[in-house]
Design a protein around this motif. Structure first.
Motif, PDB file in Angstrom:
ATOM      1  N   ARG A 122       0.845  -1.193   0.000  1.00  0.00           N
ATOM      2  CA  ARG A 122       0.000   0.000   0.000  1.00  0.00           C
ATOM      3  C   ARG A 122       0.885   1.250   0.000  1.00  0.00           C
ATOM      4  N   HIS A 123       0.295   2.372  -0.401  1.00  0.00           N
ATOM      5  CA  HIS A 123       1.051   3.625  -0.464  1.00  0.00           C
ATOM      6  C   HIS A 123       1.609   4.020   0.903  1.00  0.00           C
ATOM      7  N   LYS A 124       0.813   3.846   1.948  1.00  0.00           N
ATOM      8  CA  LYS A 124       1.213   4.329   3.270  1.00  0.00           C
ATOM      9  C   LYS A 124       1.630   3.184   4.192  1.00  0.00           C
ATOM     10  N   GLU A 125       2.174   2.135   3.618  1.00  0.00           N
ATOM     11  CA  GLU A 125       2.628   1.011   4.438  1.00  0.00           C
ATOM     12  C   GLU A 125       3.840   1.446   5.259  1.00  0.00           C
ATOM     13  N   SER A 126       3.890   1.019   6.528  1.00  0.00           N
ATOM     14  CA  SER A 126       4.923   1.506   7.446  1.00  0.00           C
ATOM     15  C   SER A 126       6.331   1.149   6.989  1.00  0.00           C
ATOM     16  N   ASN A 127       6.527  -0.061   6.534  1.00  0.00           N
ATOM     17  CA  ASN A 127       7.857  -0.480   6.085  1.00  0.00           C
ATOM     18  C   ASN A 127       7.735  -1.021   4.669  1.00  0.00           C
ATOM     19  N   ILE A 128       7.655  -0.095   3.721  1.00  0.00           N
ATOM     20  CA  ILE A 128       7.413  -0.503   2.342  1.00  0.00           C
ATOM     21  C   ILE A 128       8.594  -1.272   1.766  1.00  0.00           C
ATOM     22  N   ALA A 129       9.800  -1.005   2.270  1.00  0.00           N
ATOM     23  CA  ALA A 129      10.973  -1.732   1.782  1.00  0.00           C
ATOM     24  C   ALA A 129      10.873  -3.210   2.131  1.00  0.00           C
TER      25      ALA A 129
END
Length: 220
Positions: A122-129
């Motif tokens: 998702r766009h606002k995922e906490s740890n997108i990496a």
């Protein structure tokens, strides 16, 4: 008296001649009829059927490509594709991405790899990496994600999540080569690992091999 005898004789002669004529006509009729009969034509012989070849043109059917589609999609799950399947096909099979999905770093044209996971963050995922690291390396526009991206937040050193790591990442573990990495992926596709000790349920991975990587793996 004599005249009657002569008349009687003539009548007998005429009767005999008439019978002879009738008999002769009958014989001639049957002779002509037998000559005019058309013989029934013989049925032509049918050619023997050709023997069909029992050898298939291509006896080896291509194996299906099985991919787990997870994350911000309409219908997460495990899907089957042929060997020409692409990431875009996987997203379409899962009903497409959710409105808040971030596909900017997903390579939609990448070819699907058997036994891998396609994860859409998702766009606002906490740890997108870390979320992107759940993908097979070829599914990302930037290439493979380093193993340091998959980090257990409660650990002091990078841990490889055996439930989401790519084949390349699993191969960095001690004692795990290409064959064992594929076996781990096949196992977790059917049944995710609940604890790190469950990895010994993978065929060929015994306690000794597990002890060599215990401190480098996680399941969350």
């Amino acid at each position: 008296m004599l005249s009657r005898f002569i008349m009687r004789r003539e009548q007998l002669v005429l009767l005999f001649v008439g019978c002879a004529i009738i008999a002769g006509s009958g014989v001639m009729y049957f002779i002509n009829a037998s000559e005019s009969v058309v013989p029934f034509p013989e049925e032509p012989k049918r050619p023997a059927p050709e023997t069909e070849s029992l050898i298939a043109d291509d006896p080896l059917e291509p194996l299906p490509v099985i991919v787990s589609v997870q994350g911000s999609v309409q219908f997460p799950g495990v899907y089957r594709f042929d060997k020409t399947g692409r990431v875009a096909h996987a997203l379409e099979s899962a009903g497409g991405e959710d409105p808040g999905a971030d596909t900017t770093q997903i390579n939609l044209a990448a070819q699907l790899v058997d036994g891998t996971t396609l994860y859409v963050p998702r766009h606002k995922e906490s740890n997108i990496a870390a979320s992107l690291a759940k993908n097979h390396g070829s599914y990302l526009l930037g290439g493979a994600v380093s193993t340091s991206s998959i980090i257990d937040s409660n650990a002091t050193s990078p841990l490889i999540n055996i439930n989401t790591a790519t084949q390349a990442q699993l191969e960095t573990l001690p004692g795990i080569g290409e064959a064992y990495a594929r076996a781990i992926i096949a196992h977790r596709t059917k049944q995710p690992f609940r604890k790190v000790e469950d990895i010994v349920n993978v065929r060929g991975i015994a306690e000794k091999r597990f002890e060599g990587m215990r401190d480098q793996i996680s399941v969350q």
